[in-house]
Motif scaffolding. Sequence first.
Motif, PDB file in Angstrom:
ATOM      1  N   ILE A 250     -21.881  15.303  33.021  1.00 19.76           N
ATOM      2  CA  ILE A 250     -23.290  15.365  33.432  1.00 19.76           C
ATOM      3  C   ILE A 250     -23.564  16.703  34.111  1.00 19.76           C
ATOM      4  O   ILE A 250     -22.677  17.310  34.714  1.00 19.76           O
ATOM      5  N   ASP A 251     -24.793  17.155  33.990  1.00 19.69           N
ATOM      6  CA  ASP A 251     -25.155  18.419  34.657  1.00 19.69           C
ATOM      7  C   ASP A 251     -25.158  18.186  36.159  1.00 19.69           C
ATOM      8  O   ASP A 251     -25.888  17.334  36.672  1.00 19.69           O
ATOM      9  N   THR A 252     -24.334  18.937  36.846  1.00 18.61           N
ATOM     10  CA  THR A 252     -24.306  18.769  38.300  1.00 18.61           C
ATOM     11  C   THR A 252     -24.565  20.109  38.954  1.00 18.61           C
ATOM     12  O   THR A 252     -24.233  21.147  38.402  1.00 18.61           O
TER      13      THR A 252
END
Length: 562
Positions: A250-252
């Motif tokens: 996931i984009d973090t």
Amino acid sequence: MAQQMGNQPLIVLSDESQRTSGKDAQSMNITAGKAVAEAVRTTLGPKGMDKMLVDDTGNVVVTNDGVTILKEMDIEHPAANMIVEVAETQENEVGDGTTSAVIVTGELLSEAEDLLEQEIHATTLAQGYRQAAEKAKEFLEEIAIEVSPEDTEYLEDIAGTAMTGKGAENAKDVLSELVVKGVQSVAEDGQVDTDDIKVEKVTGGAIENSELVEGVIVDKERVSDNMPFGVEDAKVALVDGGLEVAETEIDTEVNVTDPDQLQQFLDQEEEQLREMVDALKDAGANVVFVDGGIDDMAQHYLAQEGILAVRRVKNSDMKRLARATGATPVTNATDVTADDLGDAGSVAQKDIGGDERIFVEDVEEAKSVTLILRGGTEHVVDEVERAIEDSLGVVRVTLEDGKVLPGGGAPETELALKLRDFADSVGGREQLAVEAFADALEVGPRTLAENAGHDPIDSLVDLRSQHDAGNTGAGLDAYTGDIIDMEEEGVVEPLRVKTQAIESATEAAVMILRIDDVIAAGDLSGGKVGEEDEEPAGGPGGMGGGMGGGMGGMGGGMGGMM
């Protein structure tokens, strides 16, 4: 196509459609089939000639391998394509005999043409042909010779026969030895998966310089120059992922407020990579193959430990490495244990034909081997590869079935003789179809003699008299024109090559003969003759002189081919 309804014609087919019915359709399809057979006829046998095929981008293929010729030719006619399928089936099932299968199909159609003219119905022909084919397979079983999988010399004869007349012929002794050794290495419980024999082509050197490596050659180089060039007594680890830090799914977003925090992140990543390399080292691995990437830092650690690593290895190569070395692939390098490692006497980066590759060899009981084919030019190497593939196919089939037949047209002559006797016991008009089938089979020895420059009629008469006298193994020696015992001469081929050829040739011929209506959505004519001139190139039913489109009537220089 219009049906009269009252006074109004009812249009069923569109204007562009073309319909050919009855005799015309049969004649058109038979002509197409015969033309395909004619295209490959001259390539049959030890003295067969080659074809040069040039595609629309200018690529050149020089070959006398039936299936390659037919695949490369731009054939559009639907009936002709059905015969190309015969060659492809033969190639997939047994690997050799593609030309024979096609010319038998053409001859069955040619014989049928005469009978159709005598008002014999196509269905009667089909029944007769099928009966003859069944009987032919029984007769072949009777004359088959048993061969044991351990009989290396016999297997080499079979491999050599499949190569005769192809580009590899002058080195067939060397090559057949390599082929048999390779097949025997990978055979398990009488079954052979030819995927376990990888063929590597190297341009340069002579065909005789070809060699068999009992192991795997990976077309890659080690990831870092600081790693060893070669490792003796290798312990091989296979990693199904990469030696790099996993990206998050996931984009973090991480806000770093302090340089120490960033350092901590980097240290953690480094630590992860260090753990992977330590796990490999602790398990005892000194060679690692990875199908993903290897991080620069991991490369550094691996080089420090003296481990040879290779990245982005193809899936097929990973499978071969597992079969050759006995290693078990792991998905995560940190999980590797000593039990997962495989063994190889040596893993080294070597130069072959100007390319650096990794050789994994000296493997005990290698269940995956590599054939290195050499040849002076690219065309030569390609043709040697085709010969080797046919050869691998026939040796595989012989190992699996354990039955062979003499070559040189012997089985066909014997079958023709027996089928003519059998025809007398078949009632009705089918008898004529069985006799026609027997005549069609003799196209094999007849073509062999023609291609070798001998008189086909004399050769056939001699062959028949020898078989009449009970010499089932008598065949034609293409070099001298004499009739000799083929089995003694070591000219033998697997039983399955013949049974498969007869089976698929009969099926295709019967299917084509039963068609009495060809309805084409587009135009079946032979395409444009000139730029503006859109006349069909002649032939029945406006059909490109016997073959649609790409082949402009075969005689006309094979349209899409030359």
